[in-house]
Design an enzyme around this catalytic site. Structure first.
Site, PDB file in Angstrom:
ATOM      1  N   GLY A   1     -53.369 -32.015  89.545  1.00 13.50           N
ATOM      2  CA  GLY A   1     -53.247 -30.736  90.233  1.00 13.50           C
ATOM      3  C   GLY A   1     -52.147 -30.772  91.268  1.00 13.50           C
TER       4      GLY A   1
ATOM      5  N   GLU B   1     -54.321 -38.510  87.075  1.00 12.70           N
ATOM      6  CA  GLU B   1     -53.867 -38.069  85.747  1.00 12.70           C
ATOM      7  C   GLU B   1     -52.816 -36.984  85.871  1.00 12.70           C
ATOM      8  OE1 GLU B   1     -58.491 -37.900  84.226  1.00 12.70           O
ATOM      9  OE2 GLU B   1     -57.384 -36.098  84.691  1.00 12.70           O
ATOM     10  N   PRO B   2     -51.656 -37.293  86.387  1.00 11.96           N
ATOM     11  CA  PRO B   2     -50.643 -36.249  86.539  1.00 11.96           C
ATOM     12  C   PRO B   2     -49.978 -35.885  85.204  1.00 11.96           C
ATOM     13  CG  PRO B   2     -49.759 -38.370  87.213  1.00 11.96           C
ATOM     14  CD  PRO B   2     -51.200 -38.609  86.848  1.00 11.96           C
ATOM     15  N   GLY B   3     -49.776 -34.591  85.016  1.00 10.26           N
ATOM     16  CA  GLY B   3     -48.976 -34.137  83.883  1.00 10.26           C
ATOM     17  C   GLY B   3     -47.686 -33.569  84.443  1.00 10.26           C
TER      18      GLY B   3
ATOM     19  N   CYS C   1     -40.405  -9.742  69.001  1.00  4.70           N
ATOM     20  CA  CYS C   1     -40.728  -8.329  68.936  1.00  4.70           C
ATOM     21  C   CYS C   1     -41.996  -8.017  69.717  1.00  4.70           C
ATOM     22  CB  CYS C   1     -40.844  -7.888  67.490  1.00  4.70           C
ATOM     23  SG  CYS C   1     -39.272  -8.117  66.660  1.00  4.70           S
ATOM     24  N   GLU C   2     -41.949  -8.311  70.982  1.00  4.83           N
ATOM     25  CA  GLU C   2     -42.985  -8.027  71.956  1.00  4.83           C
ATOM     26  C   GLU C   2     -42.315  -8.213  73.299  1.00  4.83           C
ATOM     27  OE1 GLU C   2     -47.174  -9.440  71.903  1.00  4.83           O
ATOM     28  OE2 GLU C   2     -46.642 -10.107  69.892  1.00  4.83           O
TER      29      GLU C   2
ATOM     30  N   ARG D   1     -44.565 -19.951  79.561  1.00  7.96           N
ATOM     31  CA  ARG D   1     -45.115 -20.000  80.917  1.00  7.96           C
ATOM     32  C   ARG D   1     -44.811 -18.755  81.775  1.00  7.96           C
ATOM     33  NH1 ARG D   1     -47.141 -23.885  83.618  1.00  7.96           N
ATOM     34  NH2 ARG D   1     -45.910 -23.269  85.408  1.00  7.96           N
TER      35      ARG D   1
ATOM     36  N   TYR E   1     -48.380 -17.236  82.638  1.00  9.06           N
ATOM     37  CA  TYR E   1     -48.833 -17.532  83.998  1.00  9.06           C
ATOM     38  C   TYR E   1     -48.018 -16.805  85.070  1.00  9.06           C
ATOM     39  CZ  TYR E   1     -50.968 -21.577  81.683  1.00  9.06           C
ATOM     40  OH  TYR E   1     -51.676 -22.392  80.867  1.00  9.06           O
TER      41      TYR E   1
ATOM     42  N   TYR F   1     -45.755 -28.257  79.832  1.00  4.66           N
ATOM     43  CA  TYR F   1     -46.378 -27.077  79.222  1.00  4.66           C
ATOM     44  C   TYR F   1     -45.346 -26.098  78.695  1.00  4.66           C
ATOM     45  CZ  TYR F   1     -50.074 -29.279  81.837  1.00  4.66           C
ATOM     46  OH  TYR F   1     -50.929 -30.217  82.343  1.00  4.66           O
TER      47      TYR F   1
END
Ligand SMILES: *Cc1c(COP(=O)(O)O)cnc(C)c1O
Length: 406
Positions: free
Chosen positions: A218, A259-261, A328-329, A298, A302, A356
């Site tokens: 986090g 556990e870092p991503g 097409c959106e 992302r 988000y 991500y």
């Protein structure tokens, strides 16, 4: 990495393209281990769902890290990349007992996040060392998409269920070796982290055979200029001290796990896309690039702000643009963003594209997924080829009927 290197890679490998800077991943890893150097037994498990290219996994393995996985397929990728099973953690949620048993049989450390599976697993396999995921109900960050510690979250075993949890462990005589929490991405405030840590320590006291405490991740990294980021050095100082006194109270030197991503790979990543069209409307100027939320979701999912630079013409007069994709959106990367004047054919560089981004890419609109390049020692190494038409057809089974049989 310099913009001229990125531009050269876009020319060499085409666009759209993901580029990862190995040196940046290493320096983030060093920063984290240095911040916690006062802890004797420290372990960093890279949360591979952030970026799961096997070459990146191998690079991170060489640094000395373990892996944090959330699916059996991630476990298989980790083993394929050469990780020892003992260095892999499995922290899924909502998966079947069968999958957990299968992963356990591979020698991977399992982490259970609900009482139902805990009771079933403990009854069948009382001797297997198990870690339990606690939900301390701490709100971290303001966005409900990414704050998993709050009361309505599906993640972890609520601390309010602690009496039931202890009862299950006593009844089954199962072997609890670790306590885990992961309060979600984007912890702004280290006081929030330390508060959650106290809850974890309280839970830990109830279990006598622990070997480790896993504080999840986090950590926030900056996405734009003057963005807030987790002060890792400050957190390291405070949490290390508290952890060491806890170990004295507990009577045993435990391992501290993170556990870092995002922290390891976000800033190491660059996404390069070419401007297909500059389109003036009555209200804005659109810069339309050869990508969309199929490659980079992302900003749309988000609302995350990724800094955008025109690396083909970095020194032009700045103008306001809406940067959009070709899907097409509605797929808006950025609204009203000040960027050095854009010409058709220019390469735009999106920052913080390591975590991500590729791992959330899809084939929507039947587009190919981009290529990936790892930048190491001043050289670009292609670590994933751009998809081709064959990839779109792979696994499709032609129906063997003709028009006359319909
Ligand atoms: C996703 C995840 C992480 C990594 O989170 P970041 O914000 O990318 O550091 C760590 N632990 C678990 C269990 C996760 O699901």
């Amino acid at each position: 990495m310099q913009p001229k290197d990125l531009l050269q890679l876009a020319e060499q490998f085409g666009s759209p393209l993901y580029v990862y800077d190995a040196e940046k991943i290493q320096s983030q890893y060093n920063r984290l281990t240095k911040a916690f150097s006062k802890v004797d037994k420290l372990r960093i498990n890279y949360a591979m769902k952030a970026l799961s290219n096997v070459s990146v996994l191998q690079l991170i393995k060489e640094m000395g890290a373990g892996l944090d996985t959330v699916s059996i397929q991630e476990v298989l990728l980790g083993l394929h990349a050469g990780y020892d099973p003992e260095k892999i953690f499995y922290t899924p949620n909502g998966v079947s007992l069968e999958e957990i048993e299968e992963v356990n049989a591979m020698g991977v450390q399992i982490n259970i996040d609900n009482l139902s599976i805990l009771e079933q697993f403990g009854t069948k396999h009382p001797n297997v060392p198990v870690c339990i995921r606690i939900n301390p109900h701490v709100m971290a960050g303001g966005n409900t998409n990414i704050s998993v510690g709050h009361i309505d979250s599906k993640f972890g075993i609520s601390i309010h269920q602690l009496p039931h949890l202890v009862r299950i462990v006593e009844n089954t005589k199962m072997n609890i070796v670790g306590i885990h929490m992961h309060t979600g991405s984007d912890i702004l405030d280290i006081e929030v982290f330390l508060y959650a840590a106290e809850i974890l320590f309280d839970v830990a006291k109830k279990f006598k055979n622990l070997e480790f405490l896993d504080f999840g991740s986090g950590f926030k990294v900056p996405y734009k200029k003057d963005d807030i980021e987790t002060d890792i050095e400050e957190l390291g100082k405070k949490l290390s001290k508290r952890f060491n006194t806890f170990c004295v109270e507990y009577g045993k030197e435990l391992t501290l796990i993170f556990e870092p991503g995002k922290f390891l790979v976000s800033e190491a990543g660059f996404f390069l896309a070419k401007v297909n069209v500059v389109k003036q409307t009555t209200s804005t100027v659109f810069a339309g690039v050869d990508s969309g939320f199929n490659h980079f979701i992302r900003p749309m999912l988000y609302g995350s702000q990724h800094h955008i630079e025109n690396i083909s013409h970095p020194k032009g007069k700045e103008r306001f643009y809406s940067v959009v994709g070709y899907i097409c959106e509605t797929d808006t990367f950025a609204n009203n963003r000040r960027i050095s004047e854009i010409k058709e054919g220019d390469i735009l560089c999106f920052r913080n594209a390591g975590a991500y981004c590729f791992s959330m890419a899809s084939n929507y609109n039947s587009r190919y997924k981009p290529a990936e390049v790892l930048w190491m020692n001043g050289q670009g190494h292609l670590i994933r080829a751009r998809e081709t038409f064959e990839d779109l057809l792979k696994n499709q089974i032609p129906l063997s009927i003709t028009a006359t049989t319909v």
